[in-house]
Design a protein around this motif. Structure first.
Motif, PDB file in Angstrom:
ATOM      1  N   MET A   1     -26.477 -92.070 -27.712  1.00 36.62           N
ATOM      2  CA  MET A   1     -25.942 -92.530 -26.431  1.00 36.62           C
ATOM      3  C   MET A   1     -26.894 -92.159 -25.309  1.00 36.62           C
ATOM      4  N   ALA A   2     -27.147 -93.093 -24.408  1.00 35.45           N
ATOM      5  CA  ALA A   2     -28.098 -92.883 -23.317  1.00 35.45           C
ATOM      6  C   ALA A   2     -27.604 -91.803 -22.354  1.00 35.45           C
TER       7      ALA A   2
ATOM      8  N   ILE B   1     -23.887 -91.040 -20.606  1.00 34.39           N
ATOM      9  CA  ILE B   1     -23.161 -89.770 -20.765  1.00 34.39           C
ATOM     10  C   ILE B   1     -22.761 -89.224 -19.401  1.00 34.39           C
ATOM     11  N   ALA B   2     -23.670 -89.272 -18.443  1.00 32.46           N
ATOM     12  CA  ALA B   2     -23.374 -88.775 -17.092  1.00 32.46           C
ATOM     13  C   ALA B   2     -22.211 -89.547 -16.481  1.00 32.46           C
ATOM     14  N   ARG B   3     -22.202 -90.872 -16.664  1.00 31.70           N
ATOM     15  CA  ARG B   3     -21.094 -91.677 -16.136  1.00 31.70           C
ATOM     16  C   ARG B   3     -19.787 -91.329 -16.832  1.00 31.70           C
ATOM     17  N   LEU B   4     -19.850 -91.086 -18.145  1.00 32.80           N
ATOM     18  CA  LEU B   4     -18.649 -90.731 -18.893  1.00 32.80           C
ATOM     19  C   LEU B   4     -18.064 -89.416 -18.407  1.00 32.80           C
ATOM     20  N   LEU B   5     -18.909 -88.395 -18.243  1.00 27.05           N
ATOM     21  CA  LEU B   5     -18.426 -87.094 -17.784  1.00 27.05           C
ATOM     22  C   LEU B   5     -17.790 -87.207 -16.406  1.00 27.05           C
ATOM     23  N   ALA B   6     -18.443 -87.967 -15.512  1.00 24.33           N
ATOM     24  CA  ALA B   6     -17.913 -88.118 -14.162  1.00 24.33           C
ATOM     25  C   ALA B   6     -16.599 -88.888 -14.171  1.00 24.33           C
ATOM     26  N   ARG B   7     -16.529 -89.942 -14.975  1.00 24.70           N
ATOM     27  CA  ARG B   7     -15.323 -90.775 -15.006  1.00 24.70           C
ATOM     28  C   ARG B   7     -14.135 -90.038 -15.599  1.00 24.70           C
ATOM     29  N   ARG B   8     -14.373 -89.239 -16.635  1.00 21.11           N
ATOM     30  CA  ARG B   8     -13.279 -88.522 -17.299  1.00 21.11           C
ATOM     31  C   ARG B   8     -12.982 -87.179 -16.650  1.00 21.11           C
ATOM     32  N   GLY B   9     -13.823 -86.760 -15.699  1.00 23.99           N
ATOM     33  CA  GLY B   9     -13.596 -85.490 -15.028  1.00 23.99           C
ATOM     34  C   GLY B   9     -13.776 -84.296 -15.931  1.00 23.99           C
ATOM     35  N   ILE B  10     -14.759 -84.362 -16.842  1.00 23.46           N
ATOM     36  CA  ILE B  10     -15.027 -83.268 -17.771  1.00 23.46           C
ATOM     37  C   ILE B  10     -16.460 -82.787 -17.577  1.00 23.46           C
TER      38      ILE B  10
ATOM     39  N   ASP C   1     -26.786 -79.515 -18.694  1.00 24.17           N
ATOM     40  CA  ASP C   1     -27.930 -80.083 -19.399  1.00 24.17           C
ATOM     41  C   ASP C   1     -28.485 -81.293 -18.658  1.00 24.17           C
ATOM     42  N   LEU C   2     -27.598 -82.033 -17.990  1.00 26.48           N
ATOM     43  CA  LEU C   2     -28.019 -83.255 -17.298  1.00 26.48           C
ATOM     44  C   LEU C   2     -28.532 -82.966 -15.887  1.00 26.48           C
ATOM     45  N   THR C   3     -27.837 -82.080 -15.183  1.00 22.94           N
ATOM     46  CA  THR C   3     -28.251 -81.805 -13.808  1.00 22.94           C
ATOM     47  C   THR C   3     -29.542 -80.999 -13.735  1.00 22.94           C
TER      48      THR C   3
ATOM     49  N   HIS D   1     -36.525 -84.571 -19.940  1.00 25.13           N
ATOM     50  CA  HIS D   1     -37.104 -85.912 -20.039  1.00 25.13           C
ATOM     51  C   HIS D   1     -36.482 -86.775 -21.136  1.00 25.13           C
ATOM     52  N   GLY D   2     -35.537 -86.235 -21.913  1.00 25.51           N
ATOM     53  CA  GLY D   2     -34.958 -87.001 -23.018  1.00 25.51           C
ATOM     54  C   GLY D   2     -34.159 -88.196 -22.540  1.00 25.51           C
ATOM     55  N   PHE D   3     -34.062 -89.216 -23.399  1.00 26.56           N
ATOM     56  CA  PHE D   3     -33.366 -90.451 -23.054  1.00 26.56           C
ATOM     57  C   PHE D   3     -31.955 -90.524 -23.638  1.00 26.56           C
ATOM     58  N   VAL D   4     -31.717 -89.832 -24.753  1.00 25.45           N
ATOM     59  CA  VAL D   4     -30.429 -89.945 -25.430  1.00 25.45           C
ATOM     60  C   VAL D   4     -29.856 -88.565 -25.722  1.00 25.45           C
ATOM     61  N   ALA D   5     -28.599 -88.546 -26.217  1.00 23.83           N
ATOM     62  CA  ALA D   5     -27.872 -87.297 -26.419  1.00 23.83           C
ATOM     63  C   ALA D   5     -28.615 -86.323 -27.320  1.00 23.83           C
ATOM     64  N   ARG D   6     -29.198 -86.795 -28.409  1.00 23.34           N
ATOM     65  CA  ARG D   6     -29.853 -85.884 -29.346  1.00 23.34           C
ATOM     66  C   ARG D   6     -31.035 -85.161 -28.710  1.00 23.34           C
ATOM     67  N   ASP D   7     -31.599 -85.726 -27.644  1.00 21.13           N
ATOM     68  CA  ASP D   7     -32.739 -85.105 -26.974  1.00 21.13           C
ATOM     69  C   ASP D   7     -32.319 -83.979 -26.036  1.00 21.13           C
ATOM     70  N   VAL D   8     -31.154 -84.114 -25.423  1.00 25.51           N
ATOM     71  CA  VAL D   8     -30.755 -83.170 -24.377  1.00 25.51           C
ATOM     72  C   VAL D   8     -29.651 -82.214 -24.805  1.00 25.51           C
ATOM     73  N   MET D   9     -29.041 -82.443 -25.959  1.00 24.21           N
ATOM     74  CA  MET D   9     -27.898 -81.630 -26.366  1.00 24.21           C
ATOM     75  C   MET D   9     -28.302 -80.199 -26.720  1.00 24.21           C
ATOM     76  N   SER D  10     -27.358 -79.290 -26.523  1.00 25.88           N
ATOM     77  CA  SER D  10     -27.532 -77.895 -26.923  1.00 25.88           C
ATOM     78  C   SER D  10     -27.153 -77.759 -28.393  1.00 25.88           C
TER      79      SER D  10
END
Length: 234
Positions: A23-24, A28-37, A57-59, A91-100
């Motif tokens: 997932m891009a 993911i950023a839009r999902l977190l903001a929309r769901r309030g998580i 991880d995103l900010t 600099h990652g583009f998808v979840a697997r690049d930025v996830m902990s």
């Protein structure tokens, strides 16, 4: 069911909002903001837990410092693994690049007391419940209120004494908070700070600290500024 009998399976929230590894980051950023998580586990097609993407991880991408000029001394002293992790997350583009990859998990049969101890010792707000590598749910601090009260309680219903205890405990963990000169009172969910504070920065931090405590409906800063020593001696 008694508090001692409650386990993670009794307290956990399901289903959990998850994301696939491809997932891009923008999505993911839009999902977190929309769901309030503030976090979303990363799972594969079979439901296996792979990692966790958090808002932090995103900010962190916004504050990534510019690359330093290469030098043999910096190369000699640098930790390549840590630098590589920072680069991938920035600099990652998808979840697997930025996830902990280092995730705190618990089994479904862990008692409530064990969950509370883990959250306190790790200084975290939530923990993932897994079974045979599969994500089953998530337990947060608010879910643990069920173990204390015997029923699910909204934060606005918390007693003033419990709110005050939580604020004092939070202040003890902060080096800038002065429990000797600053007193805390809570009335109908509204926190009042009395006494003295050394400056606006501490007053603002006290307000933020209180607002993070479940059950707080408002904050009133009634502290007075601490005068500099030279003014006191005049």
């Amino acid at each position: 069911m008694t508090m001692d009998a409650l386990q993670a399976r009794d307290l956990m929230t399901t289903p959990v909002v998850t994301v696939p590894p491809d997932m891009a980051v923008e999505a993911i950023a839009r999902l977190l903001a929309r769901r309030g998580i503030t976090a979303a586990p990363v799972v594969d097609g079979d439901g296996a837990l792979l990692g966790l993407v958090t808002a932090a991880d995103l900010t962190c991408r916004l504050s990534e410092p510019p690359a330093a000029e290469p030098s043999w001394l910096r190369w000699l002293l640098a930790d390549p693994s840590k630098a590589a992790i920072r680069y991938a997350r920035a600099h990652g583009f998808v979840a697997r690049d930025v996830m902990s990859l280092e995730i705190d998990t618990i089994p479904p049969d862990l008692p409530a007391a064990g969950i509370a101890s883990l959250l306190e010792s790790k200084g975290i707000r939530r923990v993932l419940v897994t079974e045979r590598g599969r994500l089953r749910g998530i337990v947060s601090r608010s879910d643990l209120l069920h173990a204390v009260t015997g029923e699910r309680v909204e934060p606005t219903d918390l007693p003033d004494a419990r709110i005050r205890t939580a604020i004092l405990a939070a202040m003890r963990r902060e080096s800038w908070a002065d429990l000797f000169h600053t007193q805390v009172e809570v009335h109908d969910g509204v926190v009042e700070f009395h006494g003295f504070a050394p400056g606006r920065e501490v007053q603002r931090a006290l307000r933020v600290l209180a607002e993070h405590v479940p059950g707080v409906k408002g904050v009133r800063d009634l502290t007075e500024p601490v005068l500099p020593l030279e003014q006191v001696m005049l």
